[in-house]
Enzyme design. Structure first.
Site, PDB file in Angstrom:
ATOM      1  N   ASP A  14       0.820  -1.227   0.000  1.00  0.00           N
ATOM      2  CA  ASP A  14       0.000   0.000   0.000  1.00  0.00           C
ATOM      3  C   ASP A  14       0.848   1.268   0.000  1.00  0.00           C
ATOM      4  O   ASP A  14       0.422   2.299   0.514  1.00  0.00           O
ATOM      5  CB  ASP A  14      -0.960   0.024   1.202  1.00  0.00           C
ATOM      6  CG  ASP A  14      -1.756  -1.252   1.355  1.00  0.00           C
ATOM      7  OD1 ASP A  14      -2.402  -1.648   0.372  1.00  0.00           O
ATOM      8  OD2 ASP A  14      -1.723  -1.863   2.438  1.00  0.00           O
ATOM      9  N   HIS A  42      -4.259  -1.538  -6.823  1.00  0.00           N
ATOM     10  CA  HIS A  42      -3.702  -0.250  -7.226  1.00  0.00           C
ATOM     11  C   HIS A  42      -4.859   0.677  -7.567  1.00  0.00           C
ATOM     12  O   HIS A  42      -5.794   0.283  -8.262  1.00  0.00           O
ATOM     13  CB  HIS A  42      -2.809  -0.379  -8.464  1.00  0.00           C
ATOM     14  CG  HIS A  42      -1.524  -1.095  -8.221  1.00  0.00           C
ATOM     15  ND1 HIS A  42      -0.811  -0.974  -7.053  1.00  0.00           N
ATOM     16  CD2 HIS A  42      -0.815  -1.941  -9.004  1.00  0.00           C
ATOM     17  CE1 HIS A  42       0.288  -1.716  -7.132  1.00  0.00           C
ATOM     18  NE2 HIS A  42       0.298  -2.321  -8.300  1.00  0.00           N
TER      19      HIS A  42
END
Length: 440
Positions: A14, A42
Protein backbone atom coordinates in the site's frame (compact mmCIF):
# COMPACT_ATOMS: atom_id res chain seq x y z
CA UNK A 1 19.34 1.02 -25.89
CA UNK A 2 16.56 -0.09 -23.55
CA UNK A 3 16.46 0.63 -19.83
CA UNK A 4 14.38 -1.56 -17.56
CA UNK A 5 13.12 -0.50 -14.14
CA UNK A 6 11.77 -2.58 -11.26
CA UNK A 7 9.28 -0.91 -8.89
CA UNK A 8 9.11 -2.49 -5.43
CA UNK A 9 7.12 -1.75 -2.28
CA UNK A 10 9.54 -1.46 0.63
CA UNK A 11 7.07 -1.63 3.53
CA UNK A 12 3.97 -3.79 4.18
CA UNK A 13 2.35 -2.89 0.86
CA UNK A 14 0.00 0.00 0.00
CA UNK A 15 2.93 2.38 -0.57
CA UNK A 16 1.41 4.10 -3.60
CA UNK A 17 3.10 2.01 -6.30
CA UNK A 18 0.19 2.33 -8.75
CA UNK A 19 0.52 6.08 -9.21
CA UNK A 20 4.29 5.87 -9.62
CA UNK A 21 4.09 3.00 -12.11
CA UNK A 22 1.51 4.96 -14.09
CA UNK A 23 3.73 8.06 -14.02
CA UNK A 24 6.83 6.10 -15.08
CA UNK A 25 4.92 4.45 -17.93
CA UNK A 26 5.36 7.70 -19.87
CA UNK A 27 8.83 6.34 -20.62
CA UNK A 28 8.03 2.63 -20.97
CA UNK A 29 6.66 0.53 -23.79
CA UNK A 30 5.78 -2.43 -21.57
CA UNK A 31 4.63 -3.01 -17.98
CA UNK A 32 5.07 -6.41 -16.34
CA UNK A 33 3.49 -8.12 -13.30
CA UNK A 34 5.71 -10.84 -11.82
CA UNK A 35 4.17 -12.05 -8.54
CA UNK A 36 1.04 -12.08 -6.39
CA UNK A 37 -2.50 -12.25 -7.65
CA UNK A 38 -5.70 -10.25 -7.35
CA UNK A 39 -4.99 -9.70 -3.66
CA UNK A 40 -2.97 -6.68 -4.77
CA UNK A 41 -4.73 -3.38 -5.31
CA UNK A 42 -3.70 -0.25 -7.23
CA UNK A 43 -5.77 2.93 -7.45
CA UNK A 44 -4.95 5.28 -10.33
CA UNK A 45 -6.33 8.82 -10.64
CA UNK A 46 -6.16 10.04 -14.24
CA UNK A 47 -7.09 13.53 -15.45
CA UNK A 48 -8.47 16.56 -13.65
CA UNK A 49 -11.82 18.12 -12.89
CA UNK A 50 -14.89 16.75 -14.65
CA UNK A 51 -12.76 14.50 -16.86
CA UNK A 52 -11.00 12.84 -13.92
CA UNK A 53 -11.27 9.05 -13.82
CA UNK A 54 -10.32 6.60 -11.08
CA UNK A 55 -9.26 3.05 -11.95
CA UNK A 56 -8.91 0.27 -9.40
CA UNK A 57 -6.71 -2.56 -10.67
CA UNK A 58 -5.89 -5.92 -9.10
CA UNK A 59 -4.41 -8.17 -11.79
CA UNK A 60 -3.99 -6.11 -14.94
CA UNK A 61 -0.72 -4.10 -14.93
CA UNK A 62 -1.13 -0.36 -14.33
CA UNK A 63 0.25 0.45 -17.77
CA UNK A 64 -3.06 -0.58 -19.33
CA UNK A 65 -4.42 2.96 -18.82
CA UNK A 66 -1.70 4.28 -21.16
CA UNK A 67 -2.46 4.08 -24.87
CA UNK A 68 -0.08 1.85 -26.80
CA UNK A 69 1.66 0.33 -23.77
CA UNK A 70 1.86 -3.47 -23.74
CA UNK A 71 1.11 -5.29 -20.49
CA UNK A 72 2.42 -8.68 -19.41
CA UNK A 73 1.40 -11.09 -16.63
CA UNK A 74 4.35 -13.35 -15.86
CA UNK A 75 4.55 -16.92 -14.61
CA UNK A 76 5.09 -15.76 -11.02
CA UNK A 77 1.49 -14.51 -10.83
CA UNK A 78 -1.34 -16.79 -9.64
CA UNK A 79 -4.34 -16.21 -11.88
CA UNK A 80 -8.04 -16.13 -11.09
CA UNK A 81 -9.48 -16.32 -14.62
CA UNK A 82 -12.89 -15.08 -13.51
CA UNK A 83 -11.41 -11.99 -11.92
CA UNK A 84 -9.09 -11.29 -14.83
CA UNK A 85 -11.96 -11.40 -17.33
CA UNK A 86 -14.13 -9.28 -15.01
CA UNK A 87 -11.37 -6.68 -14.77
CA UNK A 88 -10.82 -6.68 -18.54
CA UNK A 89 -14.55 -6.17 -19.16
CA UNK A 90 -14.65 -3.26 -16.69
CA UNK A 91 -11.68 -1.55 -18.31
CA UNK A 92 -13.12 -2.00 -21.80
CA UNK A 93 -16.46 -0.55 -20.67
CA UNK A 94 -14.47 2.46 -19.44
CA UNK A 95 -13.21 2.91 -23.00
CA UNK A 96 -9.76 1.31 -22.74
CA UNK A 97 -8.31 -1.01 -25.36
CA UNK A 98 -7.16 -4.08 -23.41
CA UNK A 99 -7.22 -7.48 -25.12
CA UNK A 100 -4.72 -6.75 -27.90
CA UNK A 101 -2.25 -5.20 -25.40
CA UNK A 102 -2.45 -7.75 -22.56
CA UNK A 103 -0.41 -10.96 -22.60
CA UNK A 104 -0.56 -13.79 -20.04
CA UNK A 105 2.01 -16.50 -19.33
CA UNK A 106 0.86 -20.09 -19.93
CA UNK A 107 2.75 -20.96 -16.73
CA UNK A 108 0.53 -18.97 -14.36
CA UNK A 109 -1.01 -21.29 -11.73
CA UNK A 110 -4.81 -21.10 -11.74
CA UNK A 111 -6.77 -20.05 -8.66
CA UNK A 112 -9.82 -22.33 -8.52
CA UNK A 113 -12.83 -22.50 -6.21
CA UNK A 114 -11.25 -25.00 -3.82
CA UNK A 115 -8.34 -22.62 -3.21
CA UNK A 116 -10.73 -19.88 -2.14
CA UNK A 117 -12.66 -22.22 0.17
CA UNK A 118 -9.45 -23.48 1.74
CA UNK A 119 -8.19 -19.94 2.29
CA UNK A 120 -11.38 -18.78 4.00
CA UNK A 121 -11.88 -21.96 6.05
CA UNK A 122 -8.33 -21.91 7.39
CA UNK A 123 -8.51 -18.26 8.40
CA UNK A 124 -11.85 -18.85 10.13
CA UNK A 125 -10.35 -21.77 12.06
CA UNK A 126 -7.43 -19.73 13.44
CA UNK A 127 -7.63 -18.27 16.93
CA UNK A 128 -8.21 -14.48 16.95
CA UNK A 129 -4.63 -13.63 17.93
CA UNK A 130 -3.13 -15.84 15.24
CA UNK A 131 -5.10 -14.74 12.18
CA UNK A 132 -2.90 -13.79 9.23
CA UNK A 133 -5.35 -11.26 7.79
CA UNK A 134 -5.57 -13.05 4.45
CA UNK A 135 -7.75 -11.53 1.74
CA UNK A 136 -9.49 -14.90 1.35
CA UNK A 137 -8.94 -14.95 -2.41
CA UNK A 138 -7.15 -18.29 -2.61
CA UNK A 139 -3.66 -16.89 -3.17
CA UNK A 140 -1.84 -18.89 -0.49
CA UNK A 141 -3.37 -22.30 -1.29
CA UNK A 142 -2.59 -21.80 -4.98
CA UNK A 143 1.07 -21.09 -4.27
CA UNK A 144 1.09 -24.18 -2.02
CA UNK A 145 -0.12 -26.28 -4.95
CA UNK A 146 2.56 -24.74 -7.16
CA UNK A 147 5.34 -25.69 -4.75
CA UNK A 148 3.81 -29.16 -4.25
CA UNK A 149 3.79 -29.60 -8.07
CA UNK A 150 0.07 -30.24 -8.24
CA UNK A 151 -1.10 -26.81 -9.49
CA UNK A 152 -3.19 -26.58 -12.63
CA UNK A 153 -1.77 -23.90 -14.90
CA UNK A 154 -3.22 -21.74 -17.67
CA UNK A 155 -1.52 -24.02 -20.19
CA UNK A 156 -3.49 -27.04 -18.92
CA UNK A 157 -6.83 -25.46 -19.88
CA UNK A 158 -6.07 -26.04 -23.56
CA UNK A 159 -5.87 -29.83 -23.09
CA UNK A 160 -9.31 -30.69 -21.63
CA UNK A 161 -8.80 -34.43 -21.08
CA UNK A 162 -5.53 -33.95 -19.28
CA UNK A 163 -7.00 -31.06 -17.29
CA UNK A 164 -9.93 -33.26 -16.19
CA UNK A 165 -7.58 -36.00 -14.96
CA UNK A 166 -5.37 -33.60 -13.04
CA UNK A 167 -8.36 -31.81 -11.54
CA UNK A 168 -9.91 -35.03 -10.20
CA UNK A 169 -6.69 -36.01 -8.47
CA UNK A 170 -6.05 -32.63 -6.84
CA UNK A 171 -9.71 -32.08 -5.96
CA UNK A 172 -9.93 -35.43 -4.17
CA UNK A 173 -7.03 -34.30 -2.01
CA UNK A 174 -8.41 -30.83 -1.25
CA UNK A 175 -11.99 -32.01 -0.66
CA UNK A 176 -10.64 -34.43 1.95
CA UNK A 177 -8.96 -31.51 3.75
CA UNK A 178 -12.03 -29.29 3.41
CA UNK A 179 -14.52 -31.82 4.77
CA UNK A 180 -12.46 -33.85 7.27
CA UNK A 181 -10.25 -31.17 8.80
CA UNK A 182 -11.93 -27.83 8.23
CA UNK A 183 -15.62 -28.83 8.40
CA UNK A 184 -16.21 -26.98 5.14
CA UNK A 185 -18.26 -27.88 2.09
CA UNK A 186 -16.66 -29.94 -0.67
CA UNK A 187 -16.26 -28.54 -4.19
CA UNK A 188 -18.25 -30.34 -6.90
CA UNK A 189 -15.91 -31.87 -9.48
CA UNK A 190 -18.09 -31.50 -12.58
CA UNK A 191 -19.11 -27.96 -11.73
CA UNK A 192 -15.48 -26.94 -11.19
CA UNK A 193 -14.39 -28.67 -14.41
CA UNK A 194 -17.08 -27.06 -16.56
CA UNK A 195 -16.51 -23.64 -15.06
CA UNK A 196 -12.73 -23.75 -15.56
CA UNK A 197 -12.83 -25.09 -19.13
CA UNK A 198 -15.38 -22.46 -20.14
CA UNK A 199 -12.64 -19.84 -19.68
CA UNK A 200 -10.18 -21.53 -22.06
CA UNK A 201 -11.41 -19.89 -25.31
CA UNK A 202 -11.48 -16.48 -23.60
CA UNK A 203 -7.95 -16.79 -22.25
CA UNK A 204 -6.29 -18.44 -25.23
CA UNK A 205 -5.91 -15.26 -27.36
CA UNK A 206 -4.06 -13.62 -24.45
CA UNK A 207 -1.57 -16.42 -23.80
CA UNK A 208 2.03 -15.79 -24.87
CA UNK A 209 5.50 -17.00 -23.96
CA UNK A 210 6.25 -14.03 -21.69
CA UNK A 211 9.95 -14.81 -21.32
CA UNK A 212 10.42 -14.75 -25.09
CA UNK A 213 8.21 -11.67 -25.56
CA UNK A 214 10.18 -9.66 -22.99
CA UNK A 215 13.49 -10.77 -24.45
CA UNK A 216 12.42 -9.58 -27.90
CA UNK A 217 11.03 -6.30 -26.53
CA UNK A 218 14.30 -5.61 -24.73
CA UNK A 219 16.29 -6.56 -27.84
CA UNK A 220 14.19 -4.09 -29.86
CA UNK A 221 15.17 -1.27 -27.48
CA UNK A 222 11.87 -1.02 -25.61
CA UNK A 223 11.90 0.21 -22.00
CA UNK A 224 10.20 -2.24 -19.63
CA UNK A 225 8.72 -1.52 -16.22
CA UNK A 226 8.41 -4.43 -13.78
CA UNK A 227 5.55 -3.72 -11.37
CA UNK A 228 5.78 -5.27 -7.91
CA UNK A 229 2.75 -5.97 -5.74
CA UNK A 230 2.44 -6.00 -1.93
CA UNK A 231 5.71 -5.06 -0.19
CA UNK A 232 9.08 -6.38 0.92
CA UNK A 233 8.01 -6.86 4.55
CA UNK A 234 5.25 -9.20 3.30
CA UNK A 235 7.71 -11.35 1.33
CA UNK A 236 7.33 -15.06 2.15
CA UNK A 237 11.09 -15.41 2.78
CA UNK A 238 12.16 -11.98 4.00
CA UNK A 239 9.01 -10.55 5.62
CA UNK A 240 7.59 -10.80 9.15
CA UNK A 241 6.89 -14.52 8.74
CA UNK A 242 4.28 -16.02 9.19
CA UNK A 243 2.39 -12.71 8.83
CA UNK A 244 3.29 -12.49 5.16
CA UNK A 245 1.88 -13.16 1.73
CA UNK A 246 2.69 -16.39 -0.12
CA UNK A 247 4.94 -15.00 -2.85
CA UNK A 248 8.30 -13.28 -3.12
CA UNK A 249 7.68 -9.52 -3.33
CA UNK A 250 11.31 -8.46 -3.79
CA UNK A 251 13.23 -7.25 -6.83
CA UNK A 252 14.85 -10.63 -7.49
CA UNK A 253 11.43 -12.09 -8.22
CA UNK A 254 11.14 -9.81 -11.25
CA UNK A 255 13.54 -12.19 -13.00
CA UNK A 256 12.18 -15.48 -11.67
CA UNK A 257 8.55 -14.46 -12.12
CA UNK A 258 8.89 -13.54 -15.80
CA UNK A 259 11.76 -15.58 -17.19
CA UNK A 260 14.23 -12.77 -17.85
CA UNK A 261 17.85 -12.69 -16.74
CA UNK A 262 18.86 -10.43 -13.81
CA UNK A 263 21.16 -8.47 -16.13
CA UNK A 264 18.04 -7.16 -17.89
CA UNK A 265 17.07 -5.26 -14.71
CA UNK A 266 18.90 -1.93 -14.64
CA UNK A 267 17.35 0.17 -11.85
CA UNK A 268 15.34 -0.75 -8.73
CA UNK A 269 13.00 1.93 -7.35
CA UNK A 270 11.76 1.40 -3.80
CA UNK A 271 8.40 2.98 -2.96
CA UNK A 272 7.77 4.03 0.64
CA UNK A 273 5.27 6.26 2.37
CA UNK A 274 6.56 9.16 4.45
CA UNK A 275 5.11 7.18 7.36
CA UNK A 276 4.28 3.47 7.74
CA UNK A 277 1.07 1.43 7.34
CA UNK A 278 0.09 -2.20 7.64
CA UNK A 279 -3.12 -4.17 6.98
CA UNK A 280 -4.01 -7.31 8.91
CA UNK A 281 -2.15 -9.12 11.66
CA UNK A 282 1.52 -9.12 12.55
CA UNK A 283 4.01 -7.01 14.53
CA UNK A 284 4.42 -3.31 13.80
CA UNK A 285 7.03 -1.65 16.08
CA UNK A 286 6.27 2.01 15.24
CA UNK A 287 2.46 1.64 15.31
CA UNK A 288 0.33 4.55 16.56
CA UNK A 289 -3.20 4.94 17.87
CA UNK A 290 -5.45 5.79 14.91
CA UNK A 291 -8.72 6.24 16.81
CA UNK A 292 -7.96 9.29 18.99
CA UNK A 293 -8.71 12.53 17.13
CA UNK A 294 -5.93 15.13 16.93
CA UNK A 295 -3.30 12.38 17.27
CA UNK A 296 -0.65 11.87 14.55
CA UNK A 297 -1.93 8.34 13.90
CA UNK A 298 -5.49 9.59 13.38
CA UNK A 299 -4.24 12.22 10.91
CA UNK A 300 -2.29 9.60 8.96
CA UNK A 301 -5.34 7.34 8.81
CA UNK A 302 -7.90 10.03 8.05
CA UNK A 303 -5.99 12.40 5.77
CA UNK A 304 -4.17 9.52 4.08
CA UNK A 305 -7.47 7.71 3.42
CA UNK A 306 -5.87 4.56 4.73
CA UNK A 307 -8.44 1.98 3.73
CA UNK A 308 -7.32 -1.17 1.92
CA UNK A 309 -8.10 -1.18 -1.83
CA UNK A 310 -8.91 -4.91 -1.71
CA UNK A 311 -9.80 -5.63 1.93
CA UNK A 312 -11.66 -2.36 2.70
CA UNK A 313 -10.15 -2.66 6.18
CA UNK A 314 -8.61 0.29 8.00
CA UNK A 315 -4.85 0.24 7.69
CA UNK A 316 -2.79 0.45 10.84
CA UNK A 317 -0.54 3.54 10.84
CA UNK A 318 2.74 4.48 12.47
CA UNK A 319 5.91 6.53 12.29
CA UNK A 320 8.43 6.01 9.50
CA UNK A 321 10.61 2.98 10.30
CA UNK A 322 14.11 3.53 8.93
CA UNK A 323 15.44 0.30 10.44
CA UNK A 324 12.85 -1.70 8.49
CA UNK A 325 13.58 0.32 5.35
CA UNK A 326 17.31 -0.37 5.63
CA UNK A 327 16.50 -4.08 5.62
CA UNK A 328 14.33 -3.61 2.51
CA UNK A 329 16.99 -1.54 0.76
CA UNK A 330 19.61 -4.26 1.16
CA UNK A 331 17.34 -7.14 0.15
CA UNK A 332 16.20 -5.35 -3.01
CA UNK A 333 19.46 -3.64 -3.95
CA UNK A 334 17.61 -0.34 -4.24
CA UNK A 335 18.95 2.24 -6.67
CA UNK A 336 16.67 5.01 -5.43
CA UNK A 337 13.68 5.79 -3.23
CA UNK A 338 10.31 7.34 -4.00
CA UNK A 339 8.66 8.89 -0.94
CA UNK A 340 4.86 9.07 -1.25
CA UNK A 341 2.13 10.85 0.72
CA UNK A 342 4.44 13.51 2.12
CA UNK A 343 1.46 15.89 2.26
CA UNK A 344 -0.28 13.66 4.84
CA UNK A 345 2.27 14.83 7.42
CA UNK A 346 1.50 18.54 6.88
CA UNK A 347 0.66 20.23 10.19
CA UNK A 348 2.07 17.60 12.56
CA UNK A 349 4.26 19.59 14.96
CA UNK A 350 6.89 16.93 15.64
CA UNK A 351 7.75 13.92 13.52
CA UNK A 352 9.33 10.80 14.97
CA UNK A 353 11.52 8.49 12.90
CA UNK A 354 12.24 4.99 14.15
CA UNK A 355 16.02 4.69 13.76
CA UNK A 356 16.40 1.27 15.41
CA UNK A 357 15.08 -0.88 18.24
CA UNK A 358 15.85 -2.24 21.64
CA UNK A 359 15.47 -6.03 21.72
CA UNK A 360 15.95 -7.84 25.02
CA UNK A 361 17.93 -4.88 26.32
CA UNK A 362 20.27 -4.71 23.31
CA UNK A 363 20.34 -2.16 20.46
CA UNK A 364 19.31 -3.42 17.00
CA UNK A 365 19.66 -1.34 13.83
CA UNK A 366 17.86 -3.63 11.35
CA UNK A 367 14.40 -5.17 11.42
CA UNK A 368 14.94 -8.68 12.85
CA UNK A 369 14.18 -11.85 10.90
CA UNK A 370 10.92 -13.45 12.09
CA UNK A 371 7.77 -12.05 13.64
CA UNK A 372 8.47 -13.17 17.22
CA UNK A 373 11.59 -11.02 17.53
CA UNK A 374 9.95 -8.09 15.72
CA UNK A 375 7.03 -8.23 18.18
CA UNK A 376 9.45 -7.78 21.09
CA UNK A 377 11.23 -4.79 19.54
CA UNK A 378 10.84 -1.43 21.27
CA UNK A 379 11.30 1.44 18.80
CA UNK A 380 14.06 4.01 19.29
CA UNK A 381 13.00 7.40 17.92
CA UNK A 382 14.66 10.51 16.59
CA UNK A 383 12.44 13.61 16.56
CA UNK A 384 12.41 16.28 13.86
CA UNK A 385 10.29 19.45 13.68
CA UNK A 386 7.30 19.29 11.37
CA UNK A 387 5.92 22.02 9.10
CA UNK A 388 2.70 24.01 8.93
CA UNK A 389 2.74 24.80 5.21
CA UNK A 390 0.91 22.60 2.70
CA UNK A 391 3.06 20.36 0.52
CA UNK A 392 0.09 19.06 -1.46
CA UNK A 393 0.67 19.17 -5.21
CA UNK A 394 4.17 20.68 -5.05
CA UNK A 395 6.28 19.62 -8.03
CA UNK A 396 9.61 21.38 -7.34
CA UNK A 397 12.05 20.51 -4.55
CA UNK A 398 12.85 24.15 -3.78
CA UNK A 399 9.15 24.89 -3.16
CA UNK A 400 8.95 22.44 -0.25
CA UNK A 401 9.08 23.88 3.28
CA UNK A 402 12.60 23.72 4.71
CA UNK A 403 11.54 21.30 7.45
CA UNK A 404 9.99 18.98 4.87
CA UNK A 405 13.27 18.98 2.93
CA UNK A 406 15.17 18.31 6.16
CA UNK A 407 12.86 15.38 6.92
CA UNK A 408 13.38 13.85 3.48
CA UNK A 409 17.16 14.30 3.63
CA UNK A 410 17.21 12.62 7.04
CA UNK A 411 15.23 9.66 5.68
CA UNK A 412 17.71 9.44 2.83
CA UNK A 413 20.66 9.37 5.23
CA UNK A 414 19.09 6.82 7.59
CA UNK A 415 17.98 4.50 4.78
CA UNK A 416 21.31 4.78 2.93
CA UNK A 417 19.51 5.21 -0.40
CA UNK A 418 19.05 8.46 -2.38
CA UNK A 419 15.57 9.95 -2.58
CA UNK A 420 14.96 10.26 -6.32
CA UNK A 421 11.21 11.01 -6.37
CA UNK A 422 8.72 12.61 -3.96
CA UNK A 423 4.97 12.24 -4.47
CA UNK A 424 2.82 15.04 -3.05
CA UNK A 425 -0.61 13.98 -4.34
CA UNK A 426 -2.45 11.30 -6.33
CA UNK A 427 -2.17 12.91 -9.78
CA UNK A 428 0.69 12.46 -12.23
CA UNK A 429 1.95 16.04 -12.08
CA UNK A 430 1.99 16.13 -8.27
CA UNK A 431 5.49 14.69 -8.31
CA UNK A 432 8.99 16.02 -7.54
CA UNK A 433 11.72 14.41 -9.65
CA UNK A 434 15.30 14.62 -8.41
CA UNK A 435 16.61 11.78 -10.59
CA UNK A 436 14.51 9.95 -13.18
CA UNK A 437 14.74 6.13 -13.13
CA UNK A 438 14.66 6.01 -16.93
CA UNK A 439 17.27 8.75 -17.14
CA UNK A 440 14.85 11.18 -18.80
Amino acid sequence: MSKNVVVIGTQWGDEGKGKIVDWLTDHAQGVVRFQGGHNAGHTLVIGQGASQKEYKLNLVPSGIVREGVNCYIGNGVVLDANHLLFEIDGLEKAGLEVRNRLKVSPGCPLILEYHVRLDKAREAAREPGRKIGTTGKGIGPTYEDKVARRALRVYDLFYPERFAEKLREVLDYHNFVLTKYLNAEAVDYQQQLDEALSKAPLLQPLVTDISAALYEANKAGQNLLFEGAQGTLLDVDHGTYPYVTSSNCISGQAAAGTGVGPSMLHYVLGITKAYTTRVGGGPFPSELDIETEDSPGFQMSDKGREIGTVTKRKRRCGWFDAAALRRSARINGLTGLCITKLDVLDGIKELNICTGYELDGKPVDLLPVGADDVARCQPVYETLPGWDESTFGISRWEDLPQNARNYLKRLEALCEVPVDIVSTGPERDETIVLRHPFGA
